[in-house]
Enzyme design. Structure first.
Site, PDB file in Angstrom:
ATOM      1  N   HIS A  68      29.429 -26.491   8.454  1.00  0.00           N
ATOM      2  CA  HIS A  68      28.673 -25.952   7.314  1.00  0.00           C
ATOM      3  C   HIS A  68      27.390 -25.282   7.815  1.00  0.00           C
ATOM      4  CE1 HIS A  68      30.526 -29.541   4.960  1.00  0.00           C
ATOM      5  NE2 HIS A  68      31.156 -28.462   4.551  1.00  0.00           N
TER       6      HIS A  68
ATOM      7  N   LYS B  70      35.185 -37.751  -8.792  1.00  0.00           N
ATOM      8  CA  LYS B  70      35.290 -38.298  -7.437  1.00  0.00           C
ATOM      9  C   LYS B  70      33.965 -38.900  -7.009  1.00  0.00           C
ATOM     10  CE  LYS B  70      36.298 -35.892  -3.503  1.00  0.00           C
ATOM     11  NZ  LYS B  70      36.905 -34.768  -2.819  1.00  0.00           N
TER      12      LYS B  70
ATOM     13  N   ARG C 142      38.088 -21.927   8.026  1.00  0.00           N
ATOM     14  CA  ARG C 142      38.329 -22.574   9.311  1.00  0.00           C
ATOM     15  C   ARG C 142      39.638 -22.123   9.923  1.00  0.00           C
ATOM     16  NH1 ARG C 142      36.922 -28.239   6.679  1.00  0.00           N
ATOM     17  NH2 ARG C 142      37.778 -27.061   4.959  1.00  0.00           N
TER      18      ARG C 142
ATOM     19  N   SER D 188      34.243 -32.689   6.466  1.00  0.00           N
ATOM     20  CA  SER D 188      33.482 -33.887   6.091  1.00  0.00           C
ATOM     21  C   SER D 188      34.397 -35.110   6.153  1.00  0.00           C
ATOM     22  CB  SER D 188      32.930 -33.730   4.681  1.00  0.00           C
ATOM     23  OG  SER D 188      32.080 -32.621   4.620  1.00  0.00           O
TER      24      SER D 188
HETATM   25  P1  ADP Z   1      34.774 -30.112   3.605  1.00  0.00           P
HETATM   26  O1  ADP Z   1      34.651 -31.342   2.799  1.00  0.00           O
HETATM   27  O2  ADP Z   1      36.195 -29.682   3.850  1.00  0.00           O
HETATM   28  O3  ADP Z   1      33.985 -30.118   4.876  1.00  0.00           O
HETATM   29  P2  ADP Z   1      33.264 -28.617   1.532  1.00  0.00           P
HETATM   30  O4  ADP Z   1      33.837 -28.643   0.175  1.00  0.00           O
HETATM   31  O5  ADP Z   1      31.992 -29.329   1.684  1.00  0.00           O
HETATM   32  O6  ADP Z   1      34.269 -28.978   2.702  1.00  0.00           O
HETATM   33  O7  ADP Z   1      33.160 -27.110   2.010  1.00  0.00           O
HETATM   34  C1  ADP Z   1      32.340 -26.111   1.494  1.00  0.00           C
HETATM   35  C2  ADP Z   1      32.712 -24.809   2.181  1.00  0.00           C
HETATM   36  O8  ADP Z   1      32.491 -24.945   3.587  1.00  0.00           O
HETATM   37  C3  ADP Z   1      34.163 -24.370   2.052  1.00  0.00           C
HETATM   38  O9  ADP Z   1      34.195 -22.966   1.969  1.00  0.00           O
HETATM   39  C4  ADP Z   1      34.800 -24.821   3.339  1.00  0.00           C
HETATM   40  O10 ADP Z   1      35.911 -24.029   3.681  1.00  0.00           O
HETATM   41  C5  ADP Z   1      33.644 -24.570   4.291  1.00  0.00           C
HETATM   42  N1  ADP Z   1      33.762 -25.364   5.503  1.00  0.00           N
HETATM   43  C6  ADP Z   1      34.002 -26.678   5.614  1.00  0.00           C
HETATM   44  N2  ADP Z   1      34.078 -27.052   6.901  1.00  0.00           N
HETATM   45  C7  ADP Z   1      33.873 -25.938   7.638  1.00  0.00           C
HETATM   46  C8  ADP Z   1      33.848 -25.655   9.039  1.00  0.00           C
HETATM   47  N3  ADP Z   1      34.064 -26.582   9.952  1.00  0.00           N
HETATM   48  N4  ADP Z   1      33.591 -24.404   9.410  1.00  0.00           N
HETATM   49  C9  ADP Z   1      33.409 -23.433   8.475  1.00  0.00           C
HETATM   50  N5  ADP Z   1      33.439 -23.622   7.170  1.00  0.00           N
HETATM   51  C10 ADP Z   1      33.661 -24.852   6.733  1.00  0.00           C
END
Ligand code: ADP
Length: 159
Positions: A17, A41, A90, A128
């Site tokens: 992120h 959730k 990703r 996450s």
């Molecule tokens: P997650 O729980 O899968 O980490 P979130 O809902 O918090 O994801 O993700 C918010 C945004 O960040 C989404 O567009 C997701 O694709 C992106 N994202 C999550 N992990 C990564 C990563 N490792 N690299 C790039 N973008 C990411």
């Protein structure tokens, strides 16, 4: 002033992120990281904790603001006068869901553009969920999250 909104659950924020946020802060004057409220959730961290952790982890980046939001993203985008929704991509596996979301948002507001950024190779496999799993089993998450997040996770897991 050009503004992008980066919505997500960020439970917790990790280096993938942060990589996306850092890239975006160079491209937009203002990047609003918007933590989406999900009543269905229960998260690992509360909304306030997630916002606080993102603020701490991104305080060195220019133009980044962090907030929580509820309801339809398209409404929130209008409220803060953003011109783009930012998402991270990703892998191919992200594409289908992201494609669907982007087109749905566009059908709700045809002026809304979704922009995808790719993270660095080191963080491309991060999520996450995986960070929480590794931490819960006592694995080392130093390379995956900033120190503030690591410490906050250790605190929570102790309880
Ligand atoms: P997650 O729980 O899968 O980490 P979130 O809902 O918090 O994801 O993700 C918010 C945004 O960040 C989404 O567009 C997701 O694709 C992106 N994202 C999550 N992990 C990564 C990563 N490792 N690299 C790039 N973008 C990411």
């Amino acid at each position: 002033m050009k503004t992008a909104i980066y919505p997500g659950s960020f439970d917790p924020v990790h280096n993938g992120h942060l990589d996306v946020i850092a890239r975006a802060s160079k491209l937009w004057d203002r990047v609003i990281v918007a933590v989406a409220l999900n009543h269905e959730k229960e998260g690992f961290f509360t909304m306030e904790e997630r916002v606080d952790l993102i603020e701490k982890a991104s305080c060195h980046l220019e133009g980044v603001q962090v907030t929580a939001f509820e309801g339809l993203l398209v409404d929130y985008v209008k409220e803060v006068e953003a011109n783009a929704v930012l998402r991270g991509l990703r892998a191919v596996s992200d594409f289908e869901y992201e494609f669907q979301m982007a087109l749905m948002n566009r059908s709700l507001d045809e002026t809304l553009e979704t922009v995808f950024l790719m993270p660095s190779q080191e963080s491309i496999y991060l999520s996450s969920r995986i960070v929480k799993e590794v931490a819960a089993f006592g694995g080392d998450i130093d390379r995956f999250v900033p120190l503030v997040v690591k410490q906050a996770m250790a605190q929570k897991l102790k309880r």
